[in-house]
Design a protein around this motif. Structure first.
Motif, PDB file in Angstrom:
ATOM      1  N   SER A  76      54.796  17.315  55.828  1.00 37.31           N
ATOM      2  CA  SER A  76      55.911  18.249  55.794  1.00 37.31           C
ATOM      3  C   SER A  76      56.238  18.692  54.375  1.00 37.31           C
ATOM      4  O   SER A  76      55.985  17.968  53.419  1.00 37.31           O
ATOM      5  N   GLY A  91      61.206  11.441  62.410  1.00 40.36           N
ATOM      6  CA  GLY A  91      62.597  10.984  62.399  1.00 40.36           C
ATOM      7  C   GLY A  91      63.128  10.835  60.989  1.00 40.36           C
ATOM      8  O   GLY A  91      64.246  11.242  60.679  1.00 40.36           O
ATOM      9  N   ALA A  92      62.294  10.249  60.117  1.00 47.54           N
ATOM     10  CA  ALA A  92      62.720  10.003  58.747  1.00 47.54           C
ATOM     11  C   ALA A  92      62.857  11.297  57.965  1.00 47.54           C
ATOM     12  O   ALA A  92      63.771  11.459  57.158  1.00 47.54           O
ATOM     13  N   ILE A  93      61.967  12.240  58.220  1.00 49.53           N
ATOM     14  CA  ILE A  93      61.969  13.501  57.475  1.00 49.53           C
ATOM     15  C   ILE A  93      63.103  14.410  57.944  1.00 49.53           C
ATOM     16  O   ILE A  93      63.931  14.857  57.165  1.00 49.53           O
ATOM     17  N   SER A 147      56.246  15.386  51.948  1.00 50.20           N
ATOM     18  CA  SER A 147      56.335  14.052  52.519  1.00 50.20           C
ATOM     19  C   SER A 147      55.409  13.927  53.719  1.00 50.20           C
ATOM     20  O   SER A 147      55.342  14.818  54.553  1.00 50.20           O
ATOM     21  N   ILE A 148      54.665  12.831  53.750  1.00 46.42           N
ATOM     22  CA  ILE A 148      53.846  12.529  54.915  1.00 46.42           C
ATOM     23  C   ILE A 148      54.450  11.295  55.537  1.00 46.42           C
ATOM     24  O   ILE A 148      54.316  10.188  55.002  1.00 46.42           O
ATOM     25  N   ASP A 149      55.176  11.495  56.598  1.00 48.51           N
ATOM     26  CA  ASP A 149      55.924  10.378  57.159  1.00 48.51           C
ATOM     27  C   ASP A 149      56.346  10.689  58.595  1.00 48.51           C
ATOM     28  O   ASP A 149      55.956  11.703  59.153  1.00 48.51           O
ATOM     29  N   MET A 150      57.162   9.790  59.147  1.00 50.59           N
ATOM     30  CA  MET A 150      57.629   9.956  60.520  1.00 50.59           C
ATOM     31  C   MET A 150      58.615  11.124  60.612  1.00 50.59           C
ATOM     32  O   MET A 150      59.447  11.308  59.729  1.00 50.59           O
ATOM     33  N   ILE A 178      53.802  11.035  63.108  1.00 50.75           N
ATOM     34  CA  ILE A 178      53.609  11.170  61.663  1.00 50.75           C
ATOM     35  C   ILE A 178      53.078  12.562  61.350  1.00 50.75           C
ATOM     36  O   ILE A 178      52.088  13.015  61.927  1.00 50.75           O
ATOM     37  N   GLY A 224      65.591  13.631  59.862  1.00 56.34           N
ATOM     38  CA  GLY A 224      66.881  12.936  59.767  1.00 56.34           C
ATOM     39  C   GLY A 224      67.565  13.254  58.455  1.00 56.34           C
ATOM     40  O   GLY A 224      68.781  13.439  58.396  1.00 56.34           O
ATOM     41  N   PHE A 284      62.210  23.193  56.773  1.00 53.89           N
ATOM     42  CA  PHE A 284      61.027  22.346  56.866  1.00 53.89           C
ATOM     43  C   PHE A 284      59.836  23.172  57.324  1.00 53.89           C
ATOM     44  O   PHE A 284      59.960  24.026  58.188  1.00 53.89           O
ATOM     45  N   PRO A 329      60.331  11.183  67.123  1.00 58.59           N
ATOM     46  CA  PRO A 329      60.684  10.558  65.845  1.00 58.59           C
ATOM     47  C   PRO A 329      59.579   9.687  65.242  1.00 58.59           C
ATOM     48  O   PRO A 329      59.520   9.491  64.042  1.00 58.59           O
ATOM     49  N   ASP A 330      58.683   9.163  66.086  1.00 62.66           N
ATOM     50  CA  ASP A 330      57.613   8.277  65.638  1.00 62.66           C
ATOM     51  C   ASP A 330      56.396   9.020  65.096  1.00 62.66           C
ATOM     52  O   ASP A 330      55.578   8.454  64.394  1.00 62.66           O
ATOM     53  N   MET A 372      64.252  16.052  66.999  1.00 63.33           N
ATOM     54  CA  MET A 372      63.063  15.239  66.693  1.00 63.33           C
ATOM     55  C   MET A 372      61.938  15.548  67.684  1.00 63.33           C
ATOM     56  O   MET A 372      60.774  15.620  67.312  1.00 63.33           O
ATOM     57  N   VAL A 376      54.593   3.900  57.565  1.00 64.43           N
ATOM     58  CA  VAL A 376      53.402   4.735  57.658  1.00 64.43           C
ATOM     59  C   VAL A 376      52.218   4.134  56.916  1.00 64.43           C
ATOM     60  O   VAL A 376      51.133   4.030  57.448  1.00 64.43           O
ATOM     61  N   GLY A 410      61.740   6.104  63.517  1.00 66.83           N
ATOM     62  CA  GLY A 410      61.894   7.092  62.454  1.00 66.83           C
ATOM     63  C   GLY A 410      63.155   6.951  61.636  1.00 66.83           C
ATOM     64  O   GLY A 410      63.862   7.919  61.411  1.00 66.83           O
ATOM     65  N   LEU A 411      63.424   5.739  61.171  1.00 63.84           N
ATOM     66  CA  LEU A 411      64.555   5.554  60.257  1.00 63.84           C
ATOM     67  C   LEU A 411      64.127   6.045  58.882  1.00 63.84           C
ATOM     68  O   LEU A 411      63.130   5.586  58.338  1.00 63.84           O
ATOM     69  N   GLY A 412      64.872   6.991  58.319  1.00 63.50           N
ATOM     70  CA  GLY A 412      64.606   7.406  56.952  1.00 63.50           C
ATOM     71  C   GLY A 412      65.717   6.873  56.085  1.00 63.50           C
ATOM     72  O   GLY A 412      65.745   5.695  55.743  1.00 63.50           O
TER      73      GLY A 412
END
Lengths: 165, 213
Positions: free
Chosen positions: B66, B152-154, B147-150, B63, B156, B80, B60-61, B54, A158, A28-30
């Motif tokens: 959000s 961790g990325a959101i 956002s539709i994503d992991m 999906i 974070g 969020f 974090p992985d 997370m 993704v 989950g690197l953003g």
């Protein structure tokens, strides 16, 4: 699983080192940057999950060195050295630094992804470590896994599936 | 930062009440929108490490779909609204009456995405306006970003401001869910309110509670 190695996980603002056949992963690197520094000969690799470009941004009393580009690379090099990596054969790969959200009032915080990438590149330059390949920018999260045996960095996003650099 | 050491159970109770009032209004809004019964769980207020944060959203992985808002004004912070993909798909299908729409590899129509963003807007808007009424503080939410994503990325991203001060976050987590359907189909969303570190004092003093006790 085919190989017998373990997958060592690295959390956010964290770092670790592995030797083959183990692999190392961060999820989950953003806007964060995952940087891998490895010694192909001795099969040692270190990975840092960096959140912020510079420790001068810190207002904390105790500094988490893995969090900032300018302290994490230095610390990671020491860890790699302790695990048998030799400084003259070190190379690097990195991924991350995405811009997850777009806002109108673009303050500096909003550009944190690109700034992290710049800061990591500068640090690698400072220690004369060649950056072999990178997958940075965009607006998607990434999960990365590095195998010190093959020196391949596997990147999963993704919508774009998996690729190796 | 020393502030985290000064947080006591009274403070946590106040934050819980904020989650209660905010998400309560959101649940009502969602219930009206869908014309269905929506339940709300007791809010969870925790001091967590970033990795634990997370995990609260499924790792974090994982999906997710959000909606993210930056709050400016008296108490800056991040908010969020997070839904697992199957549930987000179901919710939007119901809202726009389109069975084809899917967040999981199906058609992502402009209409569906827009509906999700608007949903996030309504839910977080009712959360924040009730919070603003309750505390008499001015809150100015940004336009919601989808956002539709992991995870961790959101998440974070929402931790950046905080991470300059601390390795921990105080998170006000409220889950809302639909009572009637089975577990796979029921909506189970999370609101995460992450006030910036300096905002806590303002929240507490607005409600007449001492922070440096």
């Amino acid at each position: 699983m085919l190989d017998t190695g373990l997958v060592i996980k690295v959390g956010i603002a964290d770092m670790n080192v592995v030797t083959a056949p183990n692999t190392i992963r961060t999820s989950g690197l953003g806007s964060c940057v995952g940087v891998v520094i490895f010694d192909q000969v001795h099969k040692v690799a270190g990975l840092a999950h960096i959140m912020l470009p510079s420790s001068t941004l810190s207002k904390a009393d105790n500094l988490n060195r893995a969090k900032y580009a300018d302290t994490a690379i230095e610390e990671l090099l020491q860890l790699i050295g302790k695990s048998g990596g030799k400084s003259h054969s070190l190379k690097a790969k990195m991924a991350g630094g995405a811009q997850m959200f777009q806002f109108q009032n673009g303050s500096d915080i909003m550009r944190i992804g690109p700034r992290n990438v710049e800061a990591v590149s500068l640090e690698l330059n400072r220690f004369k470590i060649p950056l072999i390949s990178s997958d940075v920018g965009g607006s998607s999260g990434r999960t990365i896994e590095f195998d010190p045996q093959t020196t391949m960095l596997k990147i999963r996003t993704v919508n774009q599936g998996t690729k190796e650099i | 930062m020393s502030f985290f050491n000064n947080i006591n159970s009274t403070h946590l109770d106040i934050l819980k009440e904020i989650g209660n009032i905010g998400a309560g209004h959101s649940a009502t809004a969602l219930s009206k929108l869908l014309n269905r019964k929506i339940d709300m769980q007791v809010p969870n207020v925790k001091i967590v490490s970033f990795d634990e944060m997370m995990e609260l959203a499924g790792g974090p992985d994982n999906i997710v779909a959000s909606v993210f808002l930056r709050i400016e004004g008296d108490v800056p912070g991040n908010m969020f609204f997070i839904l697992q993909l199957p549930q987000a798909t179901k919710l939007i299908q119901d809202l726009i009456r389109d069975e084809e729409f899917s967040f999981e590899g199906g058609t992502l129509s402009e209409l569906g995405l827009s509906a999700f963003q608007e949903l996030g807007n309504i839910l977080s808007g009712s959360y924040l306006s009730s919070l603003s009424d309750f505390t008499q503080l001015h809150l100015y939410p940004s336009v919601p970003a989808l956002s539709i994503d992991m995870v961790g990325a959101i998440i974070g991203y929402g931790l950046i401001e905080l991470s300059q001060i601390s390795d921990y976050a105080i998170v006000i987590d409220t889950a809302i869910n639909e009572g009637e359907l089975g577990e796979t189909n029921s909506i189970n969303g999370h609101f995460f309110l992450l006030p910036d570190p300096n905002s806590f004092e303002k929240i507490f003093s607005a409600l007449g509670v001492q922070t440096d006790a």
